[in-house]
Design an enzyme around this catalytic site. Structure first.
Site, short mmCIF file in Angstrom:
data_model
loop_
_atom_site.label_atom_id
_atom_site.label_comp_id
_atom_site.label_asym_id
_atom_site.label_seq_id
_atom_site.Cartn_x
_atom_site.Cartn_y
_atom_site.Cartn_z
N SER A 154 0.83 -1.20 0.00
CA SER A 154 0.00 0.00 0.00
C SER A 154 0.86 1.26 0.00
O SER A 154 1.60 1.51 -0.95
CB SER A 154 -0.96 -0.04 1.18
OG SER A 154 -2.02 0.88 1.02
N ASP A 304 -8.72 -5.84 -4.40
CA ASP A 304 -7.80 -4.90 -3.78
C ASP A 304 -8.35 -3.48 -3.94
O ASP A 304 -7.90 -2.71 -4.79
CB ASP A 304 -6.43 -5.03 -4.42
CG ASP A 304 -5.36 -4.21 -3.71
OD1 ASP A 304 -5.64 -3.70 -2.61
OD2 ASP A 304 -4.25 -4.10 -4.26
N HIS A 333 -6.75 -6.38 -0.06
CA HIS A 333 -5.63 -5.46 0.08
C HIS A 333 -4.58 -6.05 1.01
O HIS A 333 -4.85 -6.30 2.19
CB HIS A 333 -6.16 -4.13 0.63
CG HIS A 333 -5.17 -3.02 0.57
ND1 HIS A 333 -4.55 -2.63 -0.59
CD2 HIS A 333 -4.69 -2.18 1.54
CE1 HIS A 333 -3.74 -1.63 -0.35
NE2 HIS A 333 -3.79 -1.33 0.94
#
Length: 615
Positions: A154, A304, A333
């Site tokens: 991320s 995601d 995610h």
């Protein structure tokens, strides 16, 4: 060999097999923690983990370095007698790579953790400059062989992009995992529609961390350990005096709930700083600084968030001159959960770090791992429960059109002209078990388990039962002819498999604010194979109530096998109250959807028969 049965046909050497044969000659020792002073005087906290010999085969350093830049604390301090993983954000990288001969450096980015400074932005350009200075510091250390890679999930993955974009000569490979390419379209404003719930939840998380508000952090499972006592001081701050001063500076950090709504239009500058826009904190805007010799591994999952998989695909397509690899799996995610309805267990069991290891071994250590002989793209086909290999994106070139028809039908032939009307219901939502929760730090465990019956309240079109199994791989497209009673609308399209017994399974979705319906050529810094929108103020245009217009809505990519006897359903809604605000406020549109003749609305899918795919 220990290959998973579902990987054996996709890789010459599976990730599990590679990990099994790779020597582990080192062990993990205690970190050394320092402040590194930036050119502007800001002190940045770093932890350094060096490999310690564990076998006679262990070669002494210097070592290649994997750098991770995090806003989520490089390390928590534990209360006396406390237990738990002190690095829930990056600990697995530390534990996996150090024993395999990599030094790992974990950095509290400016304005977070034990670092000083105040954050003026999400992914501030100041952090990008800091990362280059940290790279300078790394190559000057005696334990570094002056070769750097960067990775992380991320925010950290985007930081790896930004580090590479500085052009630092020591950076040889990056593996951005589950990270955006364009923060606007891939994350906060998919289709030009703001994710209101994401903004609020993420703001709560960052207040909990940046202000050291431990009661706030308890709502986030990753950081809820009652033994945590804020950010870990560096070694030269044993009493924690400096870290307390750093946290006081963080009280002036920007607030996500106030900051992100400023960017209603993509690449439009702030009123007080015209040169600062959504591009300023999006990796694509700096991508031309990435040298062509830097290897790139892009990773994402089919659920995601609102578009991270688009970011991974676009990064792969954009950096066409770089050594590049793309991996798309059955993940949410961060690959914490296997999102397949047919999963063997809740947690993802694919050895993802093994694939990242092989990548870094190839491009940082210079080992002959066989990776260059593998297909550059690997993706997982849901329902088939198998991995696939591909040489190019999209992996399936063939397209099949399903035309919207009277009585809610999807037909393989275009019907005579007609239309349906649909009054938008602003109370309609998709629940709290969707692709949107995990990106806000919510510990989702199941996905779309309550999808059954949700499309009943939408305008839906359903195909005849499929004569044989068929596999979708890539971006579907809803090609619609629409009229609205209002000058704007939020358009949500959903793809569902209706199995022979009536079970309804969510497949994917697309969303678009009608104001942003104008298509534009994709720029060279954000290459797509799906319709591109600039989301700029210049291209934004209200609808003319009563006028029918063609609007093409790309769906988020997925690979999914539809069973023989199943039906394909396309559904249209004008709201997702659980995640997005009303468009337009308090004025639910009456939508008219035309089909047939010169206004043949259609669902276009990259779809091939299962038997054809096998050939």
């Amino acid at each position: 060999m220990n290959a998973h049965p579902d990987t054996q046909q996709a890789w010459l050497v599976s990730p599990a097999d590679y990990v099994a044969m790779r020597p582990v000659d080192f062990r993990l020792g205690e970190p050394a923690s320092h402040y590194v002073t930036m050119a502007d005087g800001c002190r940045i906290a770093v932890d350094v983990y060096l490999p310690q010999p564990a076998t006679d085969a262990a070669k002494p350093g210097p070592f290649p370095v994997i750098a991770l830049f995090t806003p989520y604390y490089r390390r928590f301090k534990l209360r006396p007698g406390g237990t738990g993983e002190v690095n829930p954000n990056t600990g697995k990288f530390r534990d996996f790579f150090v024993p395999r001969g990599y030094a790992v450096v974990v950095v509290d980015v400016r304005g977070t953790g034990a670092s000083f400074g105040t954050r003026d932005s999400f992914r501030s350009p100041k952090e990008r400059q800091d990362s280059r200075e940290i790279a300078d510091w790394i190559v000057a250390q005696p334990w570094s062989n002056e070769i750097i890679g960067s990775t992380g999930i991320s925010y950290l993955g985007a930081a790896a992009d930004f580090l590479a974009s500085t052009g630092h000569p020591a950076v040889k490979a990056i593996a951005p995992l589950f990270s955006v390419w364009d923060t606007y379209a891939d994350n906060y404003f998919p289709g030009g529609i703001q994710l209101k719930s994401l903004t609020k939840t993420y703001d709560d998380l960052m207040v909990g961390l940046d202000h050291d508000e431990r009661e706030v952090l308890k709502q986030f499972s990753y950081f809820s350990n009652p033994d945590f006592e804020g950010p870990q001081p560096v070694d030269d701050d044993p009493e924690g005096v400096l870290v307390q001063d750093a946290v006081k500076q963080h009280l002036g950090n920007f607030r996500q709930t106030e900051f992100m709504p400023e960017f209603r239009f993509r690449e439009e500058g702030l009123p007080y700083d015209p040169g600062f826009s959504s591009a300023s904190f999006s990796p694509y805007s700096m991508s031309q600084g990435i040298r062509p010799d830097v290897a790139v591994l892009s990773v994402s999952g089919w659920l995601d968030g609102a578009g991270y998989m688009n970011g991974a695909v676009s990064r792969h397509l954009t950096l066409k001159d770089n050594p590049r690899h793309l991996l798309l799996g059955p993940w949410d995610h961060g690959a914490r959960i296997d999102i397949s309805p047919w999963r063997k267990g809740v947690e993802a069991d694919f050895p993802l770090l093994g694939e990242v290891l092989r990548f870094f071994d190839t491009y940082l250590l210079g080992l002959d791992t066989g990776l260059r002989e593998e297909a550059p793209i690997h993706y997982f086909a849901l329902h088939a429960q198998e991995w696939r290999a591909a040489r190019a994106w999209p992996p399936v070139a063939a397209e099949q059109s399903f035309f919207l028809a009277p009585e809610g039908a999807l037909s393989t032939t275009a019907p005579a002209g007609g239309s349906d009307s649909y009054k938008v219901d602003f109370t309609l939502g998709t629940g709290d078990g969707t692709r949107y929760e995990r990106i806000a730090g919510i510990d989702s465990r199941t996905y779309y388990a309550d999808w059954q019956g949700r499309s009943d309240k939408m305008l839906s079109y359903t195909s005849a039962p499929l004569a044989s199994a068929a596999e979708l791989a890539g971006h579907g497209l809803a090609d619609l002819w629409l009229q609205s009673s209002e000058p704007d609308a939020a358009l949500f399209v959903y793809l569902t498999e209706v199995e022979a017994d009536g079970t309804e399974r969510y497949v994917t979705e697309g969303l678009l604010r009608a104001l942003h319906r104008k298509e534009a050529p994709a720029p060279e810094t954000y290459v797509t194979t799906w319709p591109f929108r600039s989301f700029s103020r210049a291209d934004a245009e209200p609808l003319s109530p009563g006028r029918i217009e063609r609007i093409r809505i790309p769906m988020l990519p997925v690979a999914w096998r539809f069973s023989a006897g199943s039906r394909i359903r396309l559904s249209l809604a004008g709201a997702d109250a659980d995640h997005c605000g009303q468009v337009p406020h308090g004025r639910p549109p009456l939508l008219k959807l035309a089909f047939g003749g010169q206004q043949a609305s259609a669902l276009i899918l990259p779809l091939v028969g299962a038997e054809e795919r096998a050939r």
